[in-house]
Design a protein around this motif. Structure first.
Motif, short mmCIF file in Angstrom:
data_model
loop_
_atom_site.label_atom_id
_atom_site.label_comp_id
_atom_site.label_asym_id
_atom_site.label_seq_id
_atom_site.Cartn_x
_atom_site.Cartn_y
_atom_site.Cartn_z
N LEU A 162 6.56 15.36 -24.10
CA LEU A 162 5.39 15.00 -23.30
C LEU A 162 5.79 14.24 -22.05
O LEU A 162 6.51 13.24 -22.12
CB LEU A 162 4.43 14.14 -24.14
CG LEU A 162 3.19 13.60 -23.42
CD1 LEU A 162 2.28 14.73 -22.97
CD2 LEU A 162 2.43 12.63 -24.33
N GLN A 163 5.32 14.72 -20.90
CA GLN A 163 5.51 14.01 -19.64
C GLN A 163 4.14 13.80 -18.99
O GLN A 163 3.29 14.69 -19.05
CB GLN A 163 6.41 14.80 -18.69
CG GLN A 163 7.85 14.92 -19.18
CD GLN A 163 8.71 15.69 -18.20
OE1 GLN A 163 8.33 16.75 -17.72
NE2 GLN A 163 9.87 15.14 -17.90
N VAL A 164 3.96 12.65 -18.37
CA VAL A 164 2.68 12.32 -17.73
C VAL A 164 2.95 11.88 -16.30
O VAL A 164 3.82 11.03 -16.06
CB VAL A 164 1.94 11.20 -18.48
CG1 VAL A 164 0.56 10.98 -17.86
CG2 VAL A 164 1.82 11.50 -19.97
N GLN A 165 2.22 12.47 -15.36
CA GLN A 165 2.30 12.08 -13.96
C GLN A 165 0.89 11.75 -13.47
O GLN A 165 -0.06 12.47 -13.79
CB GLN A 165 2.87 13.21 -13.10
CG GLN A 165 4.31 13.58 -13.44
CD GLN A 165 4.76 14.79 -12.65
OE1 GLN A 165 4.17 15.87 -12.76
NE2 GLN A 165 5.79 14.62 -11.84
N SER A 166 0.77 10.70 -12.69
CA SER A 166 -0.51 10.31 -12.11
C SER A 166 -0.41 10.34 -10.60
O SER A 166 0.59 9.89 -10.03
CB SER A 166 -0.92 8.90 -12.56
OG SER A 166 -1.13 8.87 -13.97
N GLN A 167 -1.45 10.87 -9.96
CA GLN A 167 -1.45 10.98 -8.51
C GLN A 167 -2.84 10.65 -7.98
O GLN A 167 -3.83 11.23 -8.42
CB GLN A 167 -1.05 12.40 -8.09
CG GLN A 167 -1.04 12.63 -6.61
CD GLN A 167 -0.62 14.05 -6.25
OE1 GLN A 167 -0.22 14.82 -7.12
NE2 GLN A 167 -0.72 14.38 -4.99
N ARG A 168 -2.90 9.74 -7.02
CA ARG A 168 -4.18 9.41 -6.40
C ARG A 168 -4.65 10.56 -5.51
O ARG A 168 -3.83 11.26 -4.92
CB ARG A 168 -4.06 8.13 -5.55
CG ARG A 168 -3.94 6.86 -6.37
CD ARG A 168 -3.93 5.64 -5.46
NE ARG A 168 -3.88 4.41 -6.23
CZ ARG A 168 -4.93 3.76 -6.67
NH1 ARG A 168 -6.14 4.24 -6.43
NH2 ARG A 168 -4.81 2.65 -7.36
N PHE A 169 -5.97 10.74 -5.44
CA PHE A 169 -6.52 11.71 -4.50
C PHE A 169 -6.23 11.25 -3.08
O PHE A 169 -6.13 10.05 -2.80
CB PHE A 169 -8.03 11.85 -4.69
CG PHE A 169 -8.44 12.43 -6.01
CD1 PHE A 169 -7.59 13.22 -6.76
CD2 PHE A 169 -9.70 12.17 -6.52
CE1 PHE A 169 -7.96 13.75 -7.97
CE2 PHE A 169 -10.10 12.70 -7.73
CZ PHE A 169 -9.23 13.49 -8.46
N ALA A 170 -6.15 12.23 -2.17
CA ALA A 170 -5.83 11.93 -0.78
C ALA A 170 -6.85 10.97 -0.16
O ALA A 170 -6.50 10.12 0.66
CB ALA A 170 -5.76 13.22 0.04
N ASP A 171 -8.13 11.08 -0.55
CA ASP A 171 -9.16 10.20 0.00
C ASP A 171 -9.27 8.89 -0.77
O ASP A 171 -10.14 8.07 -0.49
CB ASP A 171 -10.51 10.90 0.05
CG ASP A 171 -11.00 11.34 -1.34
OD1 ASP A 171 -10.33 10.98 -2.35
OD2 ASP A 171 -12.02 12.03 -1.42
N ASP A 172 -8.39 8.70 -1.76
CA ASP A 172 -8.34 7.49 -2.58
C ASP A 172 -9.61 7.29 -3.40
O ASP A 172 -9.88 6.19 -3.88
CB ASP A 172 -8.10 6.25 -1.71
CG ASP A 172 -7.39 5.14 -2.50
OD1 ASP A 172 -6.64 5.48 -3.44
OD2 ASP A 172 -7.59 3.95 -2.19
N ASN A 173 -10.38 8.34 -3.59
CA ASN A 173 -11.60 8.26 -4.40
C ASN A 173 -11.37 8.81 -5.80
O ASN A 173 -12.16 9.61 -6.31
CB ASN A 173 -12.75 9.02 -3.71
CG ASN A 173 -13.30 8.27 -2.52
OD1 ASN A 173 -13.25 7.04 -2.49
ND2 ASN A 173 -13.79 8.99 -1.54
N GLY A 174 -10.30 8.37 -6.42
CA GLY A 174 -10.00 8.82 -7.77
C GLY A 174 -8.55 9.26 -7.88
O GLY A 174 -7.73 8.98 -7.00
N ALA A 175 -8.24 9.97 -8.95
CA ALA A 175 -6.86 10.36 -9.19
C ALA A 175 -6.79 11.50 -10.19
O ALA A 175 -7.80 11.87 -10.81
CB ALA A 175 -6.06 9.17 -9.70
#
Length: 209
Positions: A172-185
């Motif tokens: 299991l691998q987990v990656q998190s990335q913010r949305f470009a407009d910073d309104n979530g991820a």
């Protein structure tokens, strides 16, 4: 990372976009997906709170059981149980009165669905250990707001780095990335079974409302 209120910022997105979408698979293969814990829009009556929804790669029957991944406690916790027929945007808006941004999280968008297929969204109910499960809030933990949905009977190893279901172990691998407009991820979960099998990818989106 985000406000503890679901109405504030949420840092994730589903590959089952969920609000969750999984890339899969054979009809008999285990079903992995995403889930989100949501509530109705401000001012909606009656007020709906802490309603879980699943985002799955295919149709499943009412009563089918799943476990959720508690990343902070490194556990698979059972169960979320399918409690509706498949839901579309109209049902999510009129029956559950969800904000549009969360409906989009659950159902994806045109570009997402071209890449991942058409997500199947279901209302869920909590049973068993999950009913009284206590999630950790340390370090900005947010597993109570949504994440990876696992087949019932799946187990996480002590390190949290692999999931075992039946005789198969998935790294299991987990990656998190913010949305470009910073309104979530968006959270992307990659489950890699032994070679040469292809990985299962689940993306769970969390838009800010």
């Amino acid at each position: 990372m985000h406000s503890r209120k679901i109405t504030a910022a949420l840092i994730v997105t589903l590959g089952m976009t969920m609000a969750g979408n999984a890339v899969a698979a054979e009809p008999d293969a285990p079903v992995f997906g995403g889930w989100r814990n949501l509530h109705s829009a401000s001012g909606a009556e009656p007020v709906l709170r802490n309603q879980p929804f699943a985002i799955l790669p295919r149709e499943v029957a009412k009563g089918e059981r799943f476990a959720i991944l508690d990343r902070e406690n490194k556990q698979a916790v059972c169960c979320l149980v399918v409690d509706s027929d498949r839901l579309d945007a109209i049902a999510l808006e009129t029956s559950y009165r969800l904000p549009g941004v969360w409906i989009a999280d659950l159902l994806g968008n045109e570009d997402y669905n071209r890449r991942h297929g058409d997500p199947h969204v279901f209302a869920m109910k909590r049973e068993g250990e999950l009913v009284d499960h206590v999630f950790s809030q340390e370090g900005g933990g947010y597993s109570d707001l949504g994440g990876l949905l696992l087949p019932a009977g799946a187990a996480l190893d002590a390190s949290g780095g692999s999931v075992k279901f039946g005789t198969t172990t998935y790294r299991l691998q987990v990656q998190s990335q913010r949305f470009a407009d910073d309104n979530g991820a968006l959270d992307r979960y990659t489950l890699q079974p032994p070679a040469p099998a292809a990985p299962v990818v689940v993306e769970v989106p969390y838009s800010t409302y």
